[in-house]
Design a protein around this motif. Structure first.
Motif: not given
Length: 208
Positions: A31-57
């Motif tokens: 199941v796709v989880v509706p979440v996204s976030a900017v995890l960290g930033r530098g000069d001209g670069v961003a690290v993002v949470l682009a997707g989360v999906a969950a199974a039973s375990n």
């Protein structure tokens, strides 16, 4: 001889356990989880949470990298996807609400020493080009209720150590909604004896 057989069986059990936790279950639809976030930033670069999906375990995290300008070097893919103590790579860590931790700096060893309660994170597919890259990780087990802390640091690109909290309860709830297609079964190991059919039937090469 008895000891060797027992050790082999134990290793097979650890391998099967690791295999079930290191990737998406092949008998479920996560199941796709509706979440996204900017995890960290530098000069001209961003690290993002682009997707989360969950199974039973277990669940997946897709970490994205977005650049303002085309990189001048060709080392970026390695920096994004590398694990272990690799110079200059993007560091990713997780800390569950109950205190369990895992990161890309750790090495699991072989055969894998994992228990049901151990937090594990396995790199999956990734890629990209130009100014966008991504890398997927599969994490097991599902997070505990409470904040799941996602920690990134990327010294080579000027991204300081940054902590972002994700709702672990929401990820776990999504996993409980995963669709089971059929009961899980252990994968059948290939019969390597079949390879002998490719050998000549006489002479030196006919011997294993």
């Amino acid at each position: 001889m008895g000891t060797s057989v027992e050790m082999g069986a134990a290793e097979d059990g650890r391998y099967e356990q690791w295999a079930r936790r290191s990737g998406p279950p092949d008998n479920e639809v996560p199941v796709v989880v509706p979440v996204s976030a900017v995890l960290g930033r530098g000069d001209g670069v961003a690290v993002v949470l682009a997707g989360v999906a969950a199974a039973s375990n277990s669940f997946s995290l897709t970490i994205g990298v977005q650049l303002r300008q085309q990189p001048e070097d060709d080392d970026l893919p390695r920096q994004v996807t590398a694990s272990g103590p690799v110079q200059g790579h993007l560091l990713l860590g997780l800390e569950d609400a109950d205190g369990r931790r895992v990161s890309t700096v750790q090495h699991a060893g072989w055969p894998p020493q994992v228990e049901d309660t151990t937090l594990t994170m396995t790199g999956r597919g990734g890629g990209g080009g130009g100014r966008i890259y991504d890398q997927e990780y599969w994490v097991s087990p599902l997070p505990a209720d409470g904040p799941l802390r996602v920690v990134v640091r990327w010294d080579a690109r000027g991204v300081p150590e940054t902590v972002t909290e994700v709702d672990g309860a929401a990820v776990a709830a999504a996993g409980r909604g995963a669709v089971e297609l059929w009961p899980w079964e252990a994968a059948v190991e290939p019969d390597h004896e079949e390879d002998r059919g490719r050998r000549p039937t006489d002479g030196w090469f006919s011997q294993p």
